[in-house]
Write a protein that holds these residues in place. Structure first.
Motif, PDB file in Angstrom:
ATOM      1  N   LEU A  47       0.100 -11.853  -6.836  1.00 20.67           N
ATOM      2  CA  LEU A  47       0.550 -11.791  -5.445  1.00 20.67           C
ATOM      3  C   LEU A  47       0.475 -13.157  -4.784  1.00 20.67           C
ATOM      4  CD1 LEU A  47      -1.156  -8.462  -4.340  1.00 20.67           C
ATOM      5  CD2 LEU A  47       1.191  -8.809  -5.155  1.00 20.67           C
ATOM      6  N   SER A  48      -0.512 -13.944  -5.205  1.00 21.61           N
ATOM      7  CA  SER A  48      -0.681 -15.320  -4.740  1.00 21.61           C
ATOM      8  C   SER A  48      -1.482 -16.037  -5.828  1.00 21.61           C
ATOM      9  CB  SER A  48      -1.425 -15.352  -3.393  1.00 21.61           C
ATOM     10  OG  SER A  48      -2.798 -15.068  -3.584  1.00 21.61           O
ATOM     11  N   PRO A  49      -1.688 -17.344  -5.706  1.00 25.70           N
ATOM     12  CA  PRO A  49      -2.464 -18.040  -6.737  1.00 25.70           C
ATOM     13  C   PRO A  49      -3.882 -17.488  -6.921  1.00 25.70           C
ATOM     14  CG  PRO A  49      -1.267 -19.624  -5.422  1.00 25.70           C
ATOM     15  CD  PRO A  49      -1.096 -18.281  -4.752  1.00 25.70           C
ATOM     16  N   ASN A  50      -4.449 -16.860  -5.890  1.00 28.95           N
ATOM     17  CA  ASN A  50      -5.818 -16.351  -5.967  1.00 28.95           C
ATOM     18  C   ASN A  50      -5.921 -14.833  -5.929  1.00 28.95           C
ATOM     19  OD1 ASN A  50      -6.940 -18.935  -6.060  1.00 28.95           O
ATOM     20  ND2 ASN A  50      -6.880 -19.102  -3.831  1.00 28.95           N
ATOM     21  N   THR A  51      -4.783 -14.139  -5.939  1.00 30.31           N
ATOM     22  CA  THR A  51      -4.798 -12.689  -5.813  1.00 30.31           C
ATOM     23  C   THR A  51      -3.925 -12.051  -6.888  1.00 30.31           C
ATOM     24  OG1 THR A  51      -5.007 -12.931  -3.424  1.00 30.31           O
ATOM     25  CG2 THR A  51      -4.420 -10.755  -4.236  1.00 30.31           C
ATOM     26  N   THR A  52      -4.517 -11.102  -7.607  1.00 34.99           N
ATOM     27  CA  THR A  52      -3.789 -10.364  -8.645  1.00 34.99           C
ATOM     28  C   THR A  52      -3.911  -8.877  -8.366  1.00 34.99           C
ATOM     29  OG1 THR A  52      -4.242 -12.064 -10.294  1.00 34.99           O
ATOM     30  CG2 THR A  52      -3.604  -9.901 -11.126  1.00 34.99           C
ATOM     31  N   ARG A  53      -2.786  -8.207  -8.371  1.00 29.72           N
ATOM     32  CA  ARG A  53      -2.766  -6.749  -8.206  1.00 29.72           C
ATOM     33  C   ARG A  53      -2.867  -6.134  -9.590  1.00 29.72           C
ATOM     34  NH1 ARG A  53       1.623  -3.386  -8.809  1.00 29.72           N
ATOM     35  NH2 ARG A  53       1.387  -1.350  -7.879  1.00 29.72           N
ATOM     36  N   ILE A  54      -3.773  -5.166  -9.740  1.00 25.48           N
ATOM     37  CA  ILE A  54      -3.916  -4.455 -11.002  1.00 25.48           C
ATOM     38  C   ILE A  54      -3.607  -2.983 -10.761  1.00 25.48           C
ATOM     39  CG2 ILE A  54      -6.416  -4.228 -10.663  1.00 25.48           C
ATOM     40  CD1 ILE A  54      -6.698  -4.234 -13.735  1.00 25.48           C
ATOM     41  N   ARG A  55      -2.728  -2.440 -11.596  1.00 24.66           N
ATOM     42  CA  ARG A  55      -2.368  -1.025 -11.505  1.00 24.66           C
ATOM     43  C   ARG A  55      -2.604  -0.408 -12.871  1.00 24.66           C
ATOM     44  NH1 ARG A  55       3.237   0.836 -12.003  1.00 24.66           N
ATOM     45  NH2 ARG A  55       2.905   3.021 -12.412  1.00 24.66           N
ATOM     46  N   VAL A  56      -3.436   0.610 -12.927  1.00 24.43           N
ATOM     47  CA  VAL A  56      -3.763   1.268 -14.187  1.00 24.43           C
ATOM     48  C   VAL A  56      -3.328   2.727 -14.098  1.00 24.43           C
ATOM     49  CG1 VAL A  56      -5.580   1.908 -15.805  1.00 24.43           C
ATOM     50  CG2 VAL A  56      -5.748  -0.250 -14.550  1.00 24.43           C
ATOM     51  N   THR A  57      -2.579   3.157 -15.098  1.00 26.22           N
ATOM     52  CA  THR A  57      -2.161   4.551 -15.195  1.00 26.22           C
ATOM     53  C   THR A  57      -2.588   5.074 -16.552  1.00 26.22           C
ATOM     54  OG1 THR A  57      -0.219   4.050 -13.850  1.00 26.22           O
ATOM     55  CG2 THR A  57      -0.222   6.145 -15.015  1.00 26.22           C
ATOM     56  N   ALA A  58      -3.374   6.134 -16.557  1.00 27.27           N
ATOM     57  CA  ALA A  58      -3.785   6.784 -17.803  1.00 27.27           C
ATOM     58  C   ALA A  58      -3.208   8.192 -17.786  1.00 27.27           C
ATOM     59  CB  ALA A  58      -5.300   6.826 -17.910  1.00 27.27           C
ATOM     60  N   THR A  59      -2.443   8.525 -18.826  1.00 27.06           N
ATOM     61  CA  THR A  59      -1.824   9.843 -18.889  1.00 27.06           C
ATOM     62  C   THR A  59      -2.162  10.543 -20.197  1.00 27.06           C
ATOM     63  OG1 THR A  59       0.218   8.889 -19.757  1.00 27.06           O
ATOM     64  CG2 THR A  59       0.113   9.242 -17.390  1.00 27.06           C
ATOM     65  N   SER A  60      -2.267  11.844 -20.090  1.00 28.92           N
ATOM     66  CA  SER A  60      -2.462  12.701 -21.257  1.00 28.92           C
ATOM     67  C   SER A  60      -1.400  13.786 -21.157  1.00 28.92           C
ATOM     68  CB  SER A  60      -3.867  13.301 -21.244  1.00 28.92           C
ATOM     69  OG  SER A  60      -4.035  14.169 -22.336  1.00 28.92           O
ATOM     70  N   GLY A  61      -0.315  13.600 -21.903  1.00 33.21           N
ATOM     71  CA  GLY A  61       0.814  14.515 -21.758  1.00 33.21           C
ATOM     72  C   GLY A  61       1.450  14.303 -20.399  1.00 33.21           C
ATOM     73  N   ILE A  62       1.506  15.361 -19.616  1.00 34.19           N
ATOM     74  CA  ILE A  62       2.085  15.238 -18.272  1.00 34.19           C
ATOM     75  C   ILE A  62       1.013  15.020 -17.201  1.00 34.19           C
ATOM     76  CG2 ILE A  62       4.124  16.615 -18.835  1.00 34.19           C
ATOM     77  CD1 ILE A  62       2.762  18.972 -17.356  1.00 34.19           C
TER      78      ILE A  62
END
Length: 80
Positions: A47-62
């Motif tokens: 997002l900027s030199p000092n900011t990182t967006r982390i998005r985690v999605t864990a799925t099991s089937g649906i």
């Protein structure tokens, strides 16, 4: 963002989750991993030199597994 990517990979290794692939996405990196019957997608976006967006999605089937996704984020934070 390289620090966050390294911390994410260390967190997955610590949790004994196997990384299937890594790749580039718009403004960031994608990490795909597998654990038991779950597919895990991690997106890191600068997002900027000092900011990182982390998005985690864990799925099991649906079904989505928010507990596993949250734990990956917490473990990533530990390795920063």
């Amino acid at each position: 963002m390289p620090r966050v990517k390294g911390a994410s990979l260390k967190a997955l290794q610590h949790m004994q989750i196997k990384v299937a692939s890594t790749g580039k996405i718009d403004n960031g990196t994608s990490i795909k991993a597998n654990a038991a019957d779950r597919e895990i997608d991690i997106e890191l976006e600068a997002l900027s030199p000092n900011t990182t967006r982390i998005r985690v999605t864990a799925t099991s089937g649906i079904f989505r597994d928010s507990a596993t996704a949250t734990e990956i984020i917490l473990q990533t934070e530990r390795f920063l």
